[in-house]
Design a protein around this motif. Structure first.
Motif, mmCIF file in Angstrom:
data_model
loop_
_atom_site.group_PDB
_atom_site.id
_atom_site.type_symbol
_atom_site.label_atom_id
_atom_site.label_comp_id
_atom_site.label_asym_id
_atom_site.label_seq_id
_atom_site.Cartn_x
_atom_site.Cartn_y
_atom_site.Cartn_z
ATOM 1 N N ARG A 174 0.847 -1.203 0.000
ATOM 2 C CA ARG A 174 0.000 0.000 0.000
ATOM 3 C C ARG A 174 0.877 1.245 0.000
ATOM 4 O O ARG A 174 0.424 2.332 0.345
ATOM 5 N N ASP A 175 2.117 1.090 -0.450
ATOM 6 C CA ASP A 175 3.091 2.180 -0.377
ATOM 7 C C ASP A 175 3.699 2.495 -1.746
ATOM 8 O O ASP A 175 4.809 2.989 -1.837
ATOM 9 N N HIS A 176 2.941 2.208 -2.825
ATOM 10 C CA HIS A 176 3.520 2.372 -4.158
ATOM 11 C C HIS A 176 3.175 3.705 -4.820
ATOM 12 O O HIS A 176 3.473 3.904 -5.996
ATOM 13 N N VAL A 177 2.574 4.621 -4.057
ATOM 14 C CA VAL A 177 2.404 5.996 -4.524
ATOM 15 C C VAL A 177 3.338 6.919 -3.741
ATOM 16 O O VAL A 177 4.208 7.583 -4.304
ATOM 17 N N ASN A 178 3.203 6.936 -2.417
ATOM 18 C CA ASN A 178 4.051 7.799 -1.598
ATOM 19 C C ASN A 178 5.475 7.263 -1.434
ATOM 20 O O ASN A 178 6.414 8.039 -1.280
ATOM 21 N N LYS A 179 5.612 5.951 -1.422
ATOM 22 C CA LYS A 179 6.938 5.306 -1.345
ATOM 23 C C LYS A 179 7.721 5.820 -0.135
ATOM 24 O O LYS A 179 8.846 6.315 -0.253
ATOM 25 N N THR A 184 10.167 -0.089 -0.320
ATOM 26 C CA THR A 184 9.523 0.345 -1.563
ATOM 27 C C THR A 184 10.378 1.371 -2.292
ATOM 28 O O THR A 184 10.398 1.404 -3.532
ATOM 29 N N GLU A 265 -4.104 2.817 -6.563
ATOM 30 C CA GLU A 265 -2.790 2.760 -7.191
ATOM 31 C C GLU A 265 -1.661 2.678 -6.174
ATOM 32 O O GLU A 265 -0.488 2.598 -6.542
ATOM 33 N N THR A 266 -2.003 2.668 -4.898
ATOM 34 C CA THR A 266 -1.018 2.369 -3.860
ATOM 35 C C THR A 266 -0.602 0.909 -3.913
ATOM 36 O O THR A 266 0.445 0.539 -3.380
ATOM 37 N N SER A 268 0.751 -2.384 -5.816
ATOM 38 C CA SER A 268 1.765 -2.509 -6.876
ATOM 39 C C SER A 268 1.156 -2.896 -8.213
ATOM 40 O O SER A 268 1.557 -2.374 -9.258
ATOM 41 N N GLY A 271 -0.450 0.530 -9.338
ATOM 42 C CA GLY A 271 0.434 1.682 -9.392
ATOM 43 C C GLY A 271 1.592 1.517 -10.357
ATOM 44 O O GLY A 271 1.938 2.451 -11.099
#
Length: 346
Positions: A174-179, A184, A265-266, A268, A271
């Motif tokens: 759930r970290d593929h937008v803010n990274k 990630t 899109e969070t 993978s 996103g």
């Protein structure tokens, strides 16, 4: 017997059953055994992080085509590895990503078996037509239970707890937008942006009670479902799924459903497809290695067929990309593939 020796025996059994004419595994889909509060779930038979690294280094020493790269470090400072087979930069490239969730380890075990296969005659010629990247354990802190939150309620025994989240308690998928997490960041900065990737399969595990057409599934698959994905990327994703479905569902012991997944899109699958124009596929294998919920954990006697299913998935997709047959894969099966449902528990 040490955990590495135990796993070596399991690996040998898997290797002996990966051929097209091999008999079905002793415990195939739907036969369990589920945990159900009765079976001991012993994590000591799974490779530890150090054993995963040792196997990668062993194969790197044996295989001239293999190159290992450290792409970053986890929260707790463990090196994150990328196994690379790049024979021709002009070839299409596929990335296999495992263990974003630390308690979903059998896909990692399968990826390591696949890497071993690439160093043998079993895969002769495949690497001439495809570049292969493998991130075999993105969340090593969760895999080792080395985290900054309580471990109460986890089911597995064997001196090791495996957690979904990373050491900071964050779900990496759930970290593929803010990274925001180092894992990630390492994946995006040093893999997604560093290599020209055409396809990705993100390998996970789900609970044990999902079914399709009244039969428990061995896994489920899904393409990107965000509205922002380009049509050509979506079509490539569906073709990738077609190859996996054709390889696994035809075995007699594999039985796949359509995963019920979100559009964020969070994640993978979504996103990465949007940000990089990569065709992606989610594969959720049945049963987790550890959890606080009994219905999520599958008895370890099922490990063999789930590892075999992973090897089959990676091998079939690599071959289809290498020989170009993926470009003609029939995606019409998606029109009738039922979404999996959850079997009621008594």
């Amino acid at each position: 017997m040490t955990s590495s020796r135990k796993f070596a025996a399991l690996s040998l059994a898997v290797l002996l059953t990966t051929g097209a004419t091999a008999a079905a595994p002793a415990f195939a889909v739907g036969e369990g055994p589920n945990y159900g509060g009765h079976e001991t779930i012993n994590t000591s038979i799974l490779r530890s992080y150090d054993e995963v690294v040792a196997e990668l280094e062993n194969q790197d020493a044996r295989q001239s085509a293999l190159e290992l790269e450290v792409i970053g470090q986890s929260v707790k400072g463990r090196d994150l590895y990328l196994a690379k087979y790049i024979s021709n930069p002009d070839n299409p490239t596929i990335l296999y990503l495992t263990q974003q969730h630390g308690n979903e380890q059998l896909t990692t075990e399968g990826a390591l078996e696949f890497i071993k296969h690439l160093g043998t005659g079993k895969s002769r010629g495949v690497l001439d037509g495809v570049n292969i990247l493998v991130v075999p354990m993105l969340n090593p802190d969760g895999a080792m239970g080395d985290v900054n939150f309580p471990l109460d309620g986890y089911i597995a025994d064997g001196g090791r707890t495996l957690t979904r989240a990373n050491a900071n308690g964050v779900d990496l998928n759930r970290d593929h937008v803010n990274k925001l997490q180092p894992e990630t960041q390492a994946l995006h900065n040093n893999v997604m942006r560093a290599y020209d990737i055409d396809y990705m399969i993100d390998l996970h595990h789900q609970g044990t009670q999902s079914e399709r057409d009244g039969r428990l599934v061995s896994g489920s698959i899904l393409y990107p479902t965000t509205a922002n994905v380009e049509p050509a990327v979506l079509e490539g994703s569906k073709r990738l799924g077609s190859v996996v479905f054709g390889a696994v569902d035809s075995t007699g012991w594999g039985h796949l459903g359509r995963y019920v997944g979100g559009t964020a899109e969070t994640i993978s699958r979504n996103g990465i497809a949007v940000e990089y124009g990569i065709s992606t596929l989610l594969f959720e294998m049945r049963g987790m290695s550890d959890n606080t919920a009994e219905s999520a954990v599958l008895g370890q006697k099922s490990n063999g067929y789930l590892i075999r299913q992973t090897v089959l998935t990676l091998d079939a997709t690599a071959r289809a990309i290498a020989d170009g047959s993926i470009n003609f894969a029939d995606t019409s099966f998606w029109d009738t593939l039922a979404e999996q449902t959850t079997r009621p528990t008594e």
